[in-house]
Motif scaffolding. Sequence first.
Motif, PDB file in Angstrom:
ATOM      1  N   LYS A 131      11.802   8.283  11.430  1.00 19.51           N
ATOM      2  CA  LYS A 131      12.579   9.292  11.551  1.00 19.51           C
ATOM      3  C   LYS A 131      12.166  10.331  12.611  1.00 19.51           C
ATOM      4  N   ASP A 132      11.187  10.347  13.139  1.00 15.08           N
ATOM      5  CA  ASP A 132      10.831  11.260  14.289  1.00 15.08           C
ATOM      6  C   ASP A 132      11.551  10.684  15.523  1.00 15.08           C
ATOM      7  N   ARG A 133      12.104   9.376  15.500  1.00 16.60           N
ATOM      8  CA  ARG A 133      13.081   9.010  16.765  1.00 16.60           C
ATOM      9  C   ARG A 133      12.066   8.684  17.801  1.00 16.60           C
ATOM     10  N   ILE A 134      10.856   8.049  17.696  1.00 14.96           N
ATOM     11  CA  ILE A 134       9.762   7.747  18.598  1.00 14.96           C
ATOM     12  C   ILE A 134       9.800   6.223  19.100  1.00 14.96           C
ATOM     13  N   THR A 135       9.528   5.933  19.968  1.00 12.53           N
ATOM     14  CA  THR A 135       9.446   4.473  20.635  1.00 12.53           C
ATOM     15  C   THR A 135       8.037   4.442  21.276  1.00 12.53           C
ATOM     16  N   VAL A 136       7.318   3.432  20.470  1.00 12.65           N
ATOM     17  CA  VAL A 136       5.849   3.124  20.749  1.00 12.65           C
ATOM     18  C   VAL A 136       5.723   2.274  21.863  1.00 12.65           C
ATOM     19  N   THR A 137       4.885   2.706  22.942  1.00 14.93           N
ATOM     20  CA  THR A 137       4.458   1.809  23.919  1.00 14.93           C
ATOM     21  C   THR A 137       2.835   1.729  24.214  1.00 14.93           C
ATOM     22  N   ASP A 138       2.249   0.920  25.093  1.00 12.95           N
ATOM     23  CA  ASP A 138       0.774   0.958  25.345  1.00 12.95           C
ATOM     24  C   ASP A 138       0.144   1.117  24.055  1.00 12.95           C
ATOM     25  N   PHE A 139       0.493   0.146  23.063  1.00 22.84           N
ATOM     26  CA  PHE A 139      -0.102   0.101  21.641  1.00 22.84           C
ATOM     27  C   PHE A 139      -1.315  -0.732  21.887  1.00 22.84           C
ATOM     28  N   ALA A 140      -2.634  -0.527  21.155  1.00 22.05           N
ATOM     29  CA  ALA A 140      -3.929  -1.070  20.876  1.00 22.05           C
ATOM     30  C   ALA A 140      -4.575  -0.429  19.795  1.00 22.05           C
ATOM     31  N   VAL A 141      -5.614  -1.594  19.536  1.00 21.43           N
ATOM     32  CA  VAL A 141      -6.588  -1.041  18.375  1.00 21.43           C
ATOM     33  C   VAL A 141      -8.115  -1.437  18.997  1.00 21.43           C
ATOM     34  N   ARG A 142      -8.717  -0.316  19.321  1.00 19.58           N
ATOM     35  CA  ARG A 142      -9.989  -0.701  20.020  1.00 19.58           C
ATOM     36  C   ARG A 142     -11.080   0.155  19.479  1.00 19.58           C
ATOM     37  N   PHE A 143     -12.200  -0.178  19.056  1.00 17.18           N
ATOM     38  CA  PHE A 143     -13.331   0.651  18.670  1.00 17.18           C
ATOM     39  C   PHE A 143     -13.028   1.652  17.584  1.00 17.18           C
ATOM     40  N   GLY A 144     -12.277   1.082  16.658  1.00 16.62           N
ATOM     41  CA  GLY A 144     -12.074   1.751  15.220  1.00 16.62           C
ATOM     42  C   GLY A 144     -10.910   2.771  15.563  1.00 16.62           C
ATOM     43  N   ALA A 145     -10.347   2.658  16.489  1.00 13.69           N
ATOM     44  CA  ALA A 145      -9.157   3.666  16.709  1.00 13.69           C
ATOM     45  C   ALA A 145      -7.786   3.222  17.135  1.00 13.69           C
ATOM     46  N   VAL A 146      -6.659   3.711  16.800  1.00 13.68           N
ATOM     47  CA  VAL A 146      -5.389   3.133  17.211  1.00 13.68           C
ATOM     48  C   VAL A 146      -5.186   4.307  18.401  1.00 13.68           C
ATOM     49  N   THR A 147      -4.612   3.503  19.560  1.00 14.26           N
ATOM     50  CA  THR A 147      -3.807   4.404  20.641  1.00 14.26           C
ATOM     51  C   THR A 147      -2.572   3.790  20.735  1.00 14.26           C
ATOM     52  N   ALA A 148      -1.884   4.723  21.429  1.00 14.59           N
ATOM     53  CA  ALA A 148      -0.446   4.569  21.822  1.00 14.59           C
ATOM     54  C   ALA A 148       0.205   5.593  22.851  1.00 14.59           C
ATOM     55  N   THR A 149       1.067   5.064  23.381  1.00 13.89           N
ATOM     56  CA  THR A 149       2.124   6.136  24.112  1.00 13.89           C
ATOM     57  C   THR A 149       3.275   6.378  23.357  1.00 13.89           C
ATOM     58  N   LEU A 150       3.733   7.577  22.995  1.00 13.86           N
ATOM     59  CA  LEU A 150       4.694   7.616  22.237  1.00 13.86           C
ATOM     60  C   LEU A 150       6.123   8.354  23.162  1.00 13.86           C
ATOM     61  N   LEU A 151       7.087   7.752  23.238  1.00 13.63           N
ATOM     62  CA  LEU A 151       8.244   8.242  23.893  1.00 13.63           C
ATOM     63  C   LEU A 151       9.395   8.865  23.063  1.00 13.63           C
ATOM     64  N   GLY A 152       9.627  10.170  23.322  1.00 16.60           N
ATOM     65  CA  GLY A 152      10.445  10.970  22.080  1.00 16.60           C
ATOM     66  C   GLY A 152      11.430  11.798  23.091  1.00 16.60           C
ATOM     67  N   TYR A 153      11.941  12.653  22.254  1.00 20.26           N
ATOM     68  CA  TYR A 153      13.087  13.495  22.820  1.00 20.26           C
ATOM     69  C   TYR A 153      12.905  15.091  22.916  1.00 20.26           C
ATOM     70  N   SER A 154      12.874  15.789  23.784  1.00 21.56           N
ATOM     71  CA  SER A 154      12.792  17.441  23.831  1.00 21.56           C
ATOM     72  C   SER A 154      13.878  17.963  22.926  1.00 21.56           C
ATOM     73  N   THR A 155      14.954  17.565  22.891  1.00 20.53           N
ATOM     74  CA  THR A 155      16.039  18.098  21.723  1.00 20.53           C
ATOM     75  C   THR A 155      16.729  16.829  21.183  1.00 20.53           C
ATOM     76  N   SER A 156      17.802  17.281  20.147  1.00 23.03           N
ATOM     77  CA  SER A 156      18.395  16.134  19.729  1.00 23.03           C
ATOM     78  C   SER A 156      19.640  16.113  20.540  1.00 23.03           C
ATOM     79  N   ASP A 157      19.837  16.787  21.601  1.00 19.17           N
ATOM     80  CA  ASP A 157      21.293  16.316  22.649  1.00 19.17           C
ATOM     81  C   ASP A 157      20.752  15.213  23.511  1.00 19.17           C
ATOM     82  N   VAL A 158      19.400  14.893  23.697  1.00 17.26           N
ATOM     83  CA  VAL A 158      18.938  13.682  24.605  1.00 17.26           C
ATOM     84  C   VAL A 158      19.304  12.538  24.099  1.00 17.26           C
ATOM     85  N   PRO A 159      20.138  11.672  24.796  1.00 14.82           N
ATOM     86  CA  PRO A 159      20.590  10.211  24.109  1.00 14.82           C
ATOM     87  C   PRO A 159      19.438   9.470  24.016  1.00 14.82           C
ATOM     88  N   SER A 160      19.618   8.689  22.738  1.00 13.12           N
ATOM     89  CA  SER A 160      18.740   7.678  22.563  1.00 13.12           C
ATOM     90  C   SER A 160      18.196   6.889  23.584  1.00 13.12           C
TER      91      SER A 160
END
Length: 189
Positions: A131-160
């Motif tokens: 529901k947060d309209r996020i795309t996940v990249t650079d996803f990994a599980v290392r040393f007991g932690a989950v890391t990722a880069t989240l791509l999102g939108y500054s406003t609802s006017d930004v195209p998907s």
Amino acid sequence: MQSAAPELAHTHTRPIHWVATATAVAGVMALSSLLQPGSAKAAQATDGRQPDPAATAPSTAGVAFPVQCGPVKAVVKQKAGGDLDGDGRPETVAVVHCDAPMGTPPDGVYVLTQGEKDKHPRVVATLVDPKDRITVTDFAVRFGAVTATLLGYSTSDVPSCCPDVKTPAKWQWNGSAFIRSTPVGSHSV
């Protein structure tokens, strides 16, 4: 013009020098192919307990992820396993989205576990809600932690199609919940 240093016989290469060098290199390569390191055995438990070597991360097959896809099905885009809570049993973290025929469907990130008595793996935490309209990249599980880069939108006017906000994220278990932070040295765009 004459050189200040006298000619030294041992500084001139001759064919025998090349043969000796090639023989030495071939010998080193042959020996290195015979001597191989053993398989790596990593332990992630931080409290002195050893992980159960027979434990495997839960499968994502047949899991009902909490994502609403309408007529299309949910697909696992990426997954990784690791012991996130230090109990010696690995969890699975899955990046899931709807199998939309067009566009960029948002991702959800879910943590799965399977206890010794559980028949099927189950979702125990939602790290990113679709529901947060996020795309996940650079996803990994290392040393007991989950890391990722989240791509999102500054406003609802930004195209998907064109996320304009890039945020690094890290989730780590604190004993009762997954806490989200920004990895050290990371900056949002």
